[in-house]
Design an enzyme around this catalytic site. Structure first.
Site, PDB file in Angstrom:
ATOM      1  N   ARG A  20      26.598 -49.104   8.023  1.00  0.00           N
ATOM      2  CA  ARG A  20      26.511 -49.444   6.593  1.00  0.00           C
ATOM      3  C   ARG A  20      25.073 -49.496   6.073  1.00  0.00           C
ATOM      4  NH1 ARG A  20      28.785 -54.729   6.039  1.00  0.00           N
ATOM      5  NH2 ARG A  20      30.840 -53.894   6.503  1.00  0.00           N
TER       6      ARG A  20
ATOM      7  N   ASP B 123      12.527 -55.299 -13.311  1.00  0.00           N
ATOM      8  CA  ASP B 123      13.068 -53.935 -13.241  1.00  0.00           C
ATOM      9  C   ASP B 123      11.896 -52.985 -13.462  1.00  0.00           C
ATOM     10  OD1 ASP B 123      14.134 -51.399 -13.793  1.00  0.00           O
ATOM     11  OD2 ASP B 123      15.944 -52.210 -14.697  1.00  0.00           O
TER      12      ASP B 123
ATOM     13  N   TYR C 151      17.317 -53.674 -19.951  1.00  0.00           N
ATOM     14  CA  TYR C 151      18.287 -52.570 -19.868  1.00  0.00           C
ATOM     15  C   TYR C 151      19.665 -53.098 -20.301  1.00  0.00           C
ATOM     16  CZ  TYR C 151      20.948 -48.994 -17.234  1.00  0.00           C
ATOM     17  OH  TYR C 151      21.803 -48.000 -16.837  1.00  0.00           O
TER      18      TYR C 151
ATOM     19  N   LYS D  10      16.206 -42.254 -11.359  1.00  0.00           N
ATOM     20  CA  LYS D  10      15.303 -41.715 -12.378  1.00  0.00           C
ATOM     21  C   LYS D  10      14.157 -40.925 -11.740  1.00  0.00           C
ATOM     22  CE  LYS D  10      18.052 -43.805 -15.208  1.00  0.00           C
ATOM     23  NZ  LYS D  10      17.914 -45.157 -15.699  1.00  0.00           N
TER      24      LYS D  10
HETATM   25  C1  LIG Z   1      18.954 -46.184 -15.509  1.00  0.00           C
HETATM   26  C2  LIG Z   1      18.389 -47.547 -15.393  1.00  0.00           C
HETATM   27  C3  LIG Z   1      18.993 -48.503 -14.567  1.00  0.00           C
HETATM   28  C4  LIG Z   1      20.285 -48.236 -13.845  1.00  0.00           C
HETATM   29  O1  LIG Z   1      20.218 -47.213 -12.942  1.00  0.00           O
HETATM   30  P1  LIG Z   1      21.554 -46.409 -12.512  1.00  0.00           P
HETATM   31  O2  LIG Z   1      21.160 -45.751 -11.262  1.00  0.00           O
HETATM   32  O3  LIG Z   1      21.859 -45.488 -13.634  1.00  0.00           O
HETATM   33  O4  LIG Z   1      22.623 -47.446 -12.310  1.00  0.00           O
HETATM   34  C5  LIG Z   1      18.413 -49.731 -14.488  1.00  0.00           C
HETATM   35  N1  LIG Z   1      17.296 -50.031 -15.161  1.00  0.00           N
HETATM   36  C6  LIG Z   1      16.692 -49.144 -15.962  1.00  0.00           C
HETATM   37  C7  LIG Z   1      15.465 -49.527 -16.685  1.00  0.00           C
HETATM   38  C8  LIG Z   1      17.224 -47.880 -16.107  1.00  0.00           C
HETATM   39  O5  LIG Z   1      16.631 -47.017 -16.935  1.00  0.00           O
END
Ligand SMILES: *Cc1c(COP(=O)(O)O)cnc(C)c1O
Length: 399
Positions: A66, A190, A119, A215
């Site tokens: 895992r 984040d 977000y 991203k």
């Molecule tokens: C896209 C994004 C997320 C979430 O990511 P996913 O992989 O799409 O779940 C979290 N925080 C920010 C700032 C984002 O742009």
């Protein structure tokens, strides 16, 4: 500009997680293969016992598939290098990484302060899950003064995103870290915008950094990935135990794709940032422009913090345009090189017409009737992108 990134990060990103030499043949592939496994088998019971003991101490020791083997470990190493972290924990999406950070740090009846520029889906997590678990959430402008007014005896965590979603509001992470220390809060950031390459919250005093690897790290719009990074041993142990108990897991193939993507993170990030500034220049020449939101611009209110804390910027920007609703729709629909879609950080340009309802909860937003368009500038030729934006603005005005 801040000098917090080691000069050799570009080098580290090319040399972390490469293939090991075969002890018999003395040869190795440059690229580590994707090591897929569910079951891990042991040479003898003694080896199993050693692995279990290391795991109980919170070390990265694999007894079952895992948590993943070599490919996962290599990607964790990449995230540690990027963020200046001791440990990284992988999750199946950025959103899963956010839930991992919340579940690792919060107990029932705790209170969490959340930056109002966060977000959007974090509010959905609160509405659908955190409330059911009796975890209280307050949304607030992320300044020490505003946050102080919202503190409660059971406040445990301060959760922020810098720069904020949609309008790229730069937060003062060192000041927020001092506030968190003073009030014994865990500061979680984040850091998807910076992805460790241009912004390093742990070095600025944060306790936890979260990155949606979906991203810029993946960088090719073809995988979902999240990671949670920390330095403090006690915090690492809590994340480690929660990660295992909750069953967060990613495929070896996605880990492999992310390692492949990160090799070009430096050149992609530099190019997309350069392209975004050219697009900003273009909008500055247009009569429809009201305001640009991009911290690398000297006109942005967060520019001084950006200069102090970041080592670069990226391809994200928002533009406020003097366009009514119908004209804004015509503008977006007339674009041919910008995909209408969520997410960002890939090679291609994207556009999102931001819903005013999503902005009304941001204290940074001054309500108006103007259109807010969020753009991700990809790696296309800026000449082509500008021609596309220009023709679309003309079409918006023409009808
Ligand atoms: C896209 C994004 C997320 C979430 O990511 P996913 O992989 O799409 O779940 C979290 N925080 C920010 C700032 C984002 O742009």
């Amino acid at each position: 500009m801040a000098n917090s990134i080691p000069a050799d990060l570009d080098t580290l990103l090319q040399h972390t997680g490469i293939g090991e030499f075969d002890p018999v043949h003395g040869a190795a592939p440059v690229a580590l293969p994707a090591v897929r496994t569910s079951t891990v088998r042991f040479q003898n019971l003694d080896a199993l016992k050693r692995a279990q003991q290391a795991k109980a101490k919170g070390e990265r020791s694999v007894t079952y598939g895992r948590v993943g083997m070599d490919t996962h470990a290599a990607l964790e190493d990449v995230f540690c290098k990027l963020e200046g972290a001791e440990r990284a924990f992988l999750a199946s999406s950025g959103m899963a990484a956010i839930t991992l950070a919340f579940f690792s740090t919060l107990n029932s009846r705790d209170h969490v302060l959340v930056a109002d520029c966060c977000y959007g889906p974090v509010r959905y997590l609160d509405k659908v899950v955190l409330g059911r678990m009796d975890i209280e959430v307050s949304y607030c402008r992320a300044t020490p003064a505003a946050l102080k007014a919202q503190l409660r005896p059971n406040t445990r965590v301060l959760y922020v995103e810098s720069p904020g979603s949609l309008l790229f509001e730069m937060l003062d992470i060192p000041a927020l870290a001092a506030f968190a220390r003073e009030h014994k809060l865990i500061l979680a950031v984040d850091n998807t915008w910076g992805s460790g390459y241009i912004y390093r919250p742990l070095e600025l005093g944060a306790d936890i950094s979260i990155v949606a690897g979906t991203k810029y790290v993946g960088g090719h719009s073809d995988l979902m990935l999240g990671a949670v990074m920390a330095r403090d041993p006690a915090l690492i142990q809590r994340i480690n135990d929660t990660h295992y108990a909750m069953g967060y897991s990613i495929s070896a193939d996605d880990a492999w794709l992310a390692i492949r993507g990160v090799r070009t993170l430096p050149i992609r990030m530099r190019q997309t940032a350069r392209n975004a500034l050219e697009i900003c220049d273009f909008f500055s020449s247009r009569p429809e422009l009201v305001r640009l939101y991009h911290p690398a611009l000297p006109s942005d209110p967060g520019h001084a913090i950006w200069q102090r804390d970041c080592t670069g910027s990226n391809g994200m920007l928002a533009v406020e345009l003097k366009l009514g609703d119908a004209a804004a729709h015509r503008f977006v629909d007339a674009l041919t090189l910008f995909g209408i879609g969520f997410s960002w950080g890939g090679f291609e340009s994207l556009v999102q017409l931001v819903d005013h309802g999503a902005l009304d909860v941001h204290g940074y937003w001054t309500p108006s009737e103007n259109a807010i368009v969020r753009l991700h500038i990809g790696l296309e030729s800026t000449q082509d992108l500008i021609a596309d934006l220009s023709q679309a603005l003309d079409q918006a005005a023409a009808a």
